[in-house]
Design a protein around this motif. Structure first.
Motif, PDB file in Angstrom:
ATOM      1  N   SER A   1      98.404  72.292  89.696  1.00  0.00           N
ATOM      2  CA  SER A   1      99.208  72.843  90.789  1.00  0.00           C
ATOM      3  C   SER A   1     100.383  71.913  91.070  1.00  0.00           C
ATOM      4  O   SER A   1     100.253  70.694  91.026  1.00  0.00           O
ATOM      5  CB  SER A   1      98.353  73.066  92.043  1.00  0.00           C
ATOM      6  OG  SER A   1      97.903  71.842  92.553  1.00  0.00           O
TER       7      SER A   1
ATOM      8  N   GLU B   1     103.089  71.045  93.836  1.00  0.00           N
ATOM      9  CA  GLU B   1     103.338  71.245  95.256  1.00  0.00           C
ATOM     10  C   GLU B   1     104.622  70.565  95.690  1.00  0.00           C
ATOM     11  O   GLU B   1     104.987  69.521  95.148  1.00  0.00           O
ATOM     12  CB  GLU B   1     102.168  70.690  96.075  1.00  0.00           C
ATOM     13  CG  GLU B   1     100.869  71.419  95.792  1.00  0.00           C
ATOM     14  CD  GLU B   1      99.681  70.812  96.532  1.00  0.00           C
ATOM     15  OE1 GLU B   1      99.899  70.018  97.477  1.00  0.00           O
ATOM     16  OE2 GLU B   1      98.543  71.132  96.151  1.00  0.00           O
TER      17      GLU B   1
ATOM     18  N   LYS C   1      96.846  67.993  90.245  1.00  0.00           N
ATOM     19  CA  LYS C   1      98.063  68.436  90.932  1.00  0.00           C
ATOM     20  C   LYS C   1      99.147  67.375  90.907  1.00  0.00           C
ATOM     21  O   LYS C   1      98.881  66.180  90.789  1.00  0.00           O
ATOM     22  CB  LYS C   1      97.775  68.883  92.359  1.00  0.00           C
ATOM     23  CG  LYS C   1      97.488  67.784  93.335  1.00  0.00           C
ATOM     24  CD  LYS C   1      97.400  68.372  94.743  1.00  0.00           C
ATOM     25  CE  LYS C   1      96.925  67.311  95.722  1.00  0.00           C
ATOM     26  NZ  LYS C   1      96.699  67.869  97.048  1.00  0.00           N
TER      27      LYS C   1
END
Length: 178
Positions: A52, A54, A91
């Motif tokens: 992910s 972000e 992430k």
């Protein structure tokens, strides 16, 4: 024997060529928008690896005077590196915040991280850390060296923070537009 200034010129030409002839065309840029654009370039790659990506952009942020193409090149170099070392399901956080008279852009991964003695060396031209952080394709560590020369050409600094097992954070500090 060559006169010293010839040697200096060779070094200067060498480092300019390495950074792709550092012609810098500055524009007033919103740091948040810069990070959003870089993130969108990596949407597919991060999804493919199940990582992910972000954004953590604090508001309000001052603008910065940078060459957007060059800064994108710097950030993608760092992001490539982060993606290479972030495990599946991990992430990466792209952040921007204001610190005194600077704007700090950072890329934080949650890969294996680095030992303190390796940190300072990741910006050296041909440095690679142990096998676990080597590129699968055996490439050189040129990405971060070029990133460093571009950031310095903008009057900024680039640095890294890490703890083993806690990932690597690369921070770009740039002077904010007055």
């Amino acid at each position: 024997a060559p006169r010293p200034e010839h040697v200096v010129n060779h070094l200067r030409i060498d480092s300019r060529a390495e950074a792709g002839e550092l012609a810098i065309t500055r524009q007033t840029v919103e740091p948040g928008r810069l990070l959003q654009e870089v993130a969108s370039l990596y949407q597919v790659q991060t999804q493919r690896k199940n990582v992910s990506l972000e954004l953590d952009i604090s508001a309000p942020l001052s603008t910065i005077e940078v060459d957007p193409g060059r800064m994108t090149q710097v950030l993608t170099n760092i992001l490539e590196n982060a993606l290479r070392h972030t495990p599946e399901g991990g992430k990466i956080i792209l952040s921007a915040e204001e610190m005194n008279d600077q704007v700090e852009l950072a890329v934080q991964d949650n890969g294996p991280g680095l030992k303190a003695e390796d940190l300072d060396r990741i910006f050296n031209r041909l440095y690679r850390t142990d096998a676990s952080r080597q590129r699968e394709d055996g490439g050189s560590g040129l990405g971060l060296a070029i990133a460093k020369s571009i950031v310095q050409a903008h009057g900024g600094q680039i640095s890294a923070e890490s703890e083993v097992g806690k990932g690597l954070k690369v921070i770009i500090a740039l002077p904010k537009t007055s």
